[in-house]
Design a protein around this motif. Structure first.
Motif, PDB file in Angstrom:
ATOM      1  N   THR A  73      47.325  11.351   3.019  1.00 52.70           N
ATOM      2  CA  THR A  73      46.520  10.562   2.129  1.00 52.70           C
ATOM      3  C   THR A  73      47.368   9.686   1.355  1.00 52.70           C
ATOM      4  O   THR A  73      48.538   9.986   1.019  1.00 52.70           O
ATOM      5  N   THR A  76      47.846   3.638   2.345  1.00 53.63           N
ATOM      6  CA  THR A  76      47.103   2.947   3.668  1.00 53.63           C
ATOM      7  C   THR A  76      46.425   1.439   3.393  1.00 53.63           C
ATOM      8  O   THR A  76      45.933   0.695   4.153  1.00 53.63           O
ATOM      9  N   GLY A  77      46.931   1.046   1.890  1.00 54.25           N
ATOM     10  CA  GLY A  77      46.389  -0.107   1.608  1.00 54.25           C
ATOM     11  C   GLY A  77      47.280  -1.388   1.935  1.00 54.25           C
ATOM     12  O   GLY A  77      48.234  -1.102   2.718  1.00 54.25           O
ATOM     13  N   ARG A 104      36.212   3.144   7.704  1.00 57.27           N
ATOM     14  CA  ARG A 104      36.074   1.942   6.991  1.00 57.27           C
ATOM     15  C   ARG A 104      34.489   1.581   6.946  1.00 57.27           C
ATOM     16  O   ARG A 104      34.339   1.290   5.823  1.00 57.27           O
ATOM     17  N   SER A 107      33.208   3.931   4.068  1.00 58.27           N
ATOM     18  CA  SER A 107      33.826   3.450   2.879  1.00 58.27           C
ATOM     19  C   SER A 107      33.132   2.185   2.309  1.00 58.27           C
ATOM     20  O   SER A 107      32.819   2.048   1.228  1.00 58.27           O
ATOM     21  N   ALA A 114      36.880  -1.611   0.903  1.00 57.36           N
ATOM     22  CA  ALA A 114      37.190  -0.758   2.189  1.00 57.36           C
ATOM     23  C   ALA A 114      37.742  -1.573   3.272  1.00 57.36           C
ATOM     24  O   ALA A 114      38.407  -1.217   3.774  1.00 57.36           O
ATOM     25  N   SER A 117      41.605  -1.489   3.779  1.00 63.36           N
ATOM     26  CA  SER A 117      42.195  -0.173   4.085  1.00 63.36           C
ATOM     27  C   SER A 117      42.772  -0.305   5.391  1.00 63.36           C
ATOM     28  O   SER A 117      42.106  -0.648   6.435  1.00 63.36           O
ATOM     29  N   GLN A 119      43.951   2.685   7.439  1.00 63.02           N
ATOM     30  CA  GLN A 119      44.245   3.681   8.008  1.00 63.02           C
ATOM     31  C   GLN A 119      44.145   3.875   9.449  1.00 63.02           C
ATOM     32  O   GLN A 119      43.408   3.015   9.898  1.00 63.02           O
ATOM     33  N   PRO A 133      42.291   7.655   2.786  1.00 59.86           N
ATOM     34  CA  PRO A 133      42.487   6.932   1.650  1.00 59.86           C
ATOM     35  C   PRO A 133      42.923   7.959   0.604  1.00 59.86           C
ATOM     36  O   PRO A 133      42.905   9.302   0.707  1.00 59.86           O
ATOM     37  N   ALA A 138      36.752   9.393  -1.789  1.00 61.97           N
ATOM     38  CA  ALA A 138      36.691   8.811  -0.364  1.00 61.97           C
ATOM     39  C   ALA A 138      37.230   9.333   0.476  1.00 61.97           C
ATOM     40  O   ALA A 138      36.682   9.541   1.735  1.00 61.97           O
ATOM     41  N   CYS A 142      34.968  10.067   4.140  1.00 62.79           N
ATOM     42  CA  CYS A 142      35.645   9.932   5.267  1.00 62.79           C
ATOM     43  C   CYS A 142      35.664  10.958   6.303  1.00 62.79           C
ATOM     44  O   CYS A 142      35.436  10.942   7.414  1.00 62.79           O
TER      45      CYS A 142
END
Length: 183
Positions: A73, A76-77, A104, A107, A114, A117, A119, A133, A138, A142
């Motif tokens: 977690t 991931t941004g 995604r 989200s 989203a 993201s 990820q 996330p 979130a 997910c």
């Protein structure tokens, strides 16, 4: 029944130094506690947003600790220090794009950001690694979306047989899949 080892990694500069309370790690743990019906054990880490450290932690959890599932977690941004996907891809044998696409898509029902993201989900040896996330709600959204496929994925990479509470999450296995809980 074999004990399932699951790695839980919070990736946050502030949480790793105690400036910020880790909310993501407990959110992952609580979700798994509510969903899994098999015996399992969490191997927890809180680390800084450093690519080499993330890679080392993922390798240790997969190769030395024997975690069949590793959830991360944070990181991931699009911010400069967000390097979790790069670290995850660097240790990967295979990329499983469907997990990230589904996370995604789910989200996006809640927040338009989203799409920012990044990820990913990958296989390393006999471990499935999924980036989640950072926000606890979130994380749950997910995991609700992708976890039905996780037990069968772990079957396919010769991991332990994972069972779930069917009222919480319906794990999907094709009819022809091996239905063995004790080995």
């Amino acid at each position: 029944m074999q004990m399932v080892k699951i790695g839980l990694v919070t990736i946050s500069d502030r949480a790793s130094t105690g400036v910020y309370e880790d909310l993501g790690g407990p959110a992952m743990y609580d979700w798994l506690t509510s969903a899994l019906s098999c015996p399992w054990h969490a191997v927890k880490h809180i680390i800084a947003d450093e690519q080499a450290l993330i890679e080392q932690t993922l390798i240790k959890l997969a190769d030395e600790e024997g975690c069949c599932l590793i959830l991360t977690t944070g990181g991931t941004g699009p911010a400069k220090r967000d390097v979790t996907p790069e670290a995850t891809l660097a240790v990967a044998d295979k990329v499983l794009d469907g997990f990230a696409e589904q996370m995604r898509a789910v989200s996006l029902k809640y927040v338009p950001t989203a799409i920012l993201s990044r990820q990913v989900a990958v296989i390393r040896n006999q471990s499935l690694i999924i980036n989640l996330p950072g926000k606890p709600t979130a994380i749950a959204e997910c995991l609700d979306a992708v976890f039905p496929a996780v037990p069968y994925c772990i079957d396919l990479i010769d991991g332990p047989f994972i069972t779930t509470h069917s009222d919480r999450v319906q794990a999907f296995r094709p009819k022809h899949a091996k239905q063995v809980a004790d080995e």
